[in-house]
Design an enzyme around this catalytic site. Structure first.
Site, PDB file in Angstrom:
ATOM      1  CG  HIS A 158      -0.222  -0.160   2.511  1.00  0.00           C
ATOM      2  ND1 HIS A 158       0.248  -1.387   2.946  1.00  0.00           N
ATOM      3  CD2 HIS A 158       0.124   0.736   3.466  1.00  0.00           C
ATOM      4  CE1 HIS A 158       0.844  -1.223   4.123  1.00  0.00           C
ATOM      5  NE2 HIS A 158       0.786   0.048   4.451  1.00  0.00           N
ATOM      6  CB  CYS A 173       7.448  -2.223   0.158  1.00  0.00           C
ATOM      7  SG  CYS A 173       9.090  -2.475   0.848  1.00  0.00           S
ATOM      8  N   GLY A 174       7.452   0.593   1.002  1.00  0.00           N
ATOM      9  CA  GLY A 174       7.865   1.867   1.575  1.00  0.00           C
ATOM     10  C   GLY A 174       9.371   2.072   1.540  1.00  0.00           C
ATOM     11  CG  HIS A 186      29.243  -7.120 -10.948  1.00  0.00           C
ATOM     12  ND1 HIS A 186      30.047  -6.446 -10.065  1.00  0.00           N
ATOM     13  CD2 HIS A 186      29.634  -6.724 -12.190  1.00  0.00           C
ATOM     14  CE1 HIS A 186      30.895  -5.678 -10.741  1.00  0.00           C
ATOM     15  NE2 HIS A 186      30.648  -5.829 -12.030  1.00  0.00           N
ATOM     16  CG  ASN A 187      24.968  -9.271  -8.011  1.00  0.00           C
ATOM     17  OD1 ASN A 187      24.937  -8.052  -7.885  1.00  0.00           O
ATOM     18  ND2 ASN A 187      25.910 -10.019  -7.459  1.00  0.00           N
ATOM     19  NE  ARG A 239      34.768  -9.980 -12.693  1.00  0.00           N
ATOM     20  CZ  ARG A 239      35.041  -8.927 -12.024  1.00  0.00           C
ATOM     21  NH1 ARG A 239      35.967  -8.911 -11.221  1.00  0.00           N
ATOM     22  NH2 ARG A 239      34.367  -7.825 -12.164  1.00  0.00           N
TER      23      ARG A 239
END
Length: 148
Positions: free
Chosen positions: A9, A65-66, A98-99, A132
Site C-alpha cells: 500500500h 514497498c515503503g 555482476h549478479n 567470472r
C-alpha cells in the site's frame, strides 16, 4: 519486454505511475497488485512477483514497498529470484552486470519517481556480464551444504 510489478500500500501510487510509464515505453506490464492503497502485507505481493518471474511469465520484476527492504526480502525467498534493492542507477547496473538480478526493489518513501525511472531504465538496458560472475550467480540459487 515482459515486466511484472507489485507493491504494498505504501508504494501503490509509485506502482501506478511506473506501470503507466513502462507501458508507454512499449513494455508488456503485469500489475500483480494491489488494486488500491488499502493496507496489505508486502510479503504476499513479493511472493506473487517472485513466482510470476520464476514461472517465466515475466522476464524481469519490479518490487516496491515503503523502504524496498521488506519486499526485496520476500522476493529473494524464491531460489530462482535475485532481487536487488536499488536507489540509484549505478546499483541497478551492477546488480545486472555482476549478479544477473532478475528483479529490483525500490523504496517509495526513499526514492523519487524520476530516480526510480532512471534505475529501471538502467536495470532493463543492462546485460549480465557473465565470465567470472557466472559461478557466483549459480551459487545464489543453491543452498550451501558446508559453509565452514
Amino acid at each position: 519486454m515482459k515486466i511484472a510489478i507489485a507493491s504494498d500500500h505504501a508504494a501503490f501510487d509509485l506502482k501506478q505511475e511506473l506501470g503507466k510509464w513502462l507501458r508507454e515505453c512499449g513494455h508488456e506490464v503485469a500489475d500483480l497488485g494491489p488494486e488500491n492503497d488499502s493496507r496489505v502485507d508486502y510479503p504476499d505481493f513479493g511472493y506473487r512477483l517472485a513466482q510470476h518471474v520464476a514461472d517465466g511469465q515475466a522476464e524481469r520484476g519490479i518490487a516496491l514497498c515503503g523502504s524496498g527492504i521488506g519486499i526485496s526480502i520476500a522476493v529473494n525467498r524464491h531460489p530462482a529470484l535475485r532481487c536487488a534493492l536499488v536507489s540509484e542507477p549505478l546499483s541497478a547496473r551492477l546488480c545486472r552486470e555482476h549478479n544477473d538480478a532478475n528483479a529490483i526493489a525500490i523504496g517509495a518513501r526513499l526514492t523519487g519517481v524520476d530516480m526510480a525511472k532512471a534505475c529501471i531504465e538502467t536495470f532493463l538496458a543492462t546485460s549480465f556480464a557473465g565470465d567470472r560472475h557466472t559461478g557466483r550467480v549459480a551459487k545464489l540459487s543453491q543452498i550451501p551444504q558446508d559453509v565452514s
